[in-house]
Design a protein around this motif. Structure first.
Motif: not given
Length: 419
Positions: A132-138, A17-23, A35-38, A8-12
């Motif tokens: 977050g990158t772990d897939g947990v929705v806050h 997006t994954a590169r930005v999160l890792a950075l 926001g909207g993507a979630v 459901d969230a391949p961009w994670l």
């Protein structure tokens, strides 16, 4: 909290997006998609832009991007926003914020590290989710429950959220039209009605963006009706709203498998004559193309009612396929609930069934007949084209010669037609 599945969230896990999160998830800092993507991923509908929030301040975001060879653009640096460009894909990164002084859109903000506080300063519960990158929705404000119920609610006190930015009145109805499955949230609706005078403070450009998005949302009919009932359309449109034709236009689009068009729907909602189109073009600061389309739809649309196909072909020739279809659909939408849809839909499909030929006579044909270049040449071409249309688009050379000769004779014999 909730766990989102990777599918459901391949961009994670891959892509820009994954590169930005890792950075940004390193060295004591944290980053999440917000926001909207979630929201859209949870609703299993297509997502648009992906926004990232981070505890890292903008200078640190820029420093890390430079070290990694990633282009950064300070698109909203004063508000903590930096856009990182990876493989030509922009990802907007905003530092967590907290209000230090609150007075509408000009509230002073400071950068912070509090995910809860950042969520609570957003507009609607379904827009305040983060992952977050772990897939947990806050979820700090009840957004998951509202996603499940397909409900749009303001975060906290609706009146306070609206006072921060009166555009949230329109956003409330737009998001309701796009994502809700039931009635408009009553507390939010009453707060919007109470604050409706604030709509007058909004710029035309901001009104335009929200209204055009609202008009093409799936639930636009019910949302627009709720706005009308609450007295919220007049401050936006500055004139009468026609709810019946608006609903009829949407139904016609769907029957003809047309893409929802905001300008076409705006015409059905608020244009009876060309003066309405001109008012809306100014009030919403429409683009030149949008203003021209709206004006064309409002120009004598009632003349398209009850046409036979021969007359319709002449209209199509004069207007072009797109303008013909849109004006015809406006006439259909205003024809009333008792109108038989079959002939209207038949006329609406004429551009798919018939292509208007080009006018075959040229200036040279009339110069050869002794017409001098200049205004007389333009007049005789107009006369000949009108006669050609009246004769049902003939292409036979003999018939065309007669049309040309008659047009020249009219110019020569009638002094009122000479320049």
């Amino acid at each position: 909290m909730s766990q989102m599945e990777p599918d459901d969230a391949p961009w994670l896990t891959a892509g820009a997006t994954a590169r930005v999160l890792a950075l940004l998830n390193d060295g004591g800092e944290e980053a999440r998609v917000v926001g909207g993507a979630v929201r859209n991923a949870l609703l299993k509908i297509p997502i648009g832009d992906i926004d990232v929030a981070t505890t890292a301040v903008p200078d640190e975001v820029i420093r890390r991007a430079k070290t990694a060879g990633i282009k950064s653009v300070p698109t909203g640096i004063d508000h903590g926003t930096v856009t990182l460009v990876i493989d030509a894909q922009p990802v907007e990164v905003t530092t967590l914020r907290e209000d230090t002084e609150t007075f509408g859109r000009k509230a002073k903000v400071a950068f912070g590290r509090d995910w809860v506080g950042d969520a609570r300063r957003r507009d609607f519960t379904i827009n305040a989710l983060s992952i977050g990158t772990d897939g947990v929705v806050h979820d700090y404000v009840g957004g998951l429950a509202d996603i499940a119920a397909r409900r749009v609610r303001f975060i906290g006190n609706p009146a306070e959220r609206i006072a921060e930015d009166y555009l949230r009145i329109l956003r409330f109805f737009r998001f309701h039209a796009a994502f809700s499955a039931g009635d408009v949230d009553r507390a939010g609706l009453l707060a919007c009605i109470a604050a409706r005078e604030g709509l007058a403070t909004l710029s035309a450009e901001r009104l335009r963006v929200e209204m055009l998005k609202l008009l093409v949302a799936d639930g636009a009919v019910a949302a627009i009706a709720a706005m009308a009932d609450g007295g919220l359309l007049l401050p936006v449109l500055g004139g009468v709203a026609y709810l019946g034709p608006f609903a009829a236009m949407i139904a016609a689009e769907r029957r003809l498998a047309l893409q929802p068009d905001p300008v076409r729907r705006l015409a059905a909602l608020a244009v009876a004559v060309t003066e309405d189109a001109k008012r809306l073009a100014l009030r919403l600061r429409l683009s030149n193309a949008e203003a021209k389309a709206l004006d064309s739809m409002g120009h004598r649309w009632w003349r398209l009612g009850g046409m036979d196909e021969t007359t319709a072909k002449r209209r199509l020739y004069r207007l072009g396929a797109e303008r013909y279809r849109d004006r015809l659909l406006l006439a259909f939408a205003r024809a009333g609930a008792d109108a038989d849809p079959a002939p209207w839909l038949e006329l609406a499909t004429l551009p798919q069934r018939w292509s208007a030929p080009k006018f075959p006579l040229k200036a040279a044909d009339f110069i050869a007949r002794g017409v001098a270049e200049g205004p007389s040449l333009g007049h005789v071409l107009t006369l000949a084209e009108d006669a050609w249309l009246a004769a049902d688009f003939p292409l036979d050379g003999v018939v065309l010669a007669v049309i040309a000769d008659q047009a020249v004779a009219r110019i020569n014999s009638n002094k009122d037609l000479r320049p």
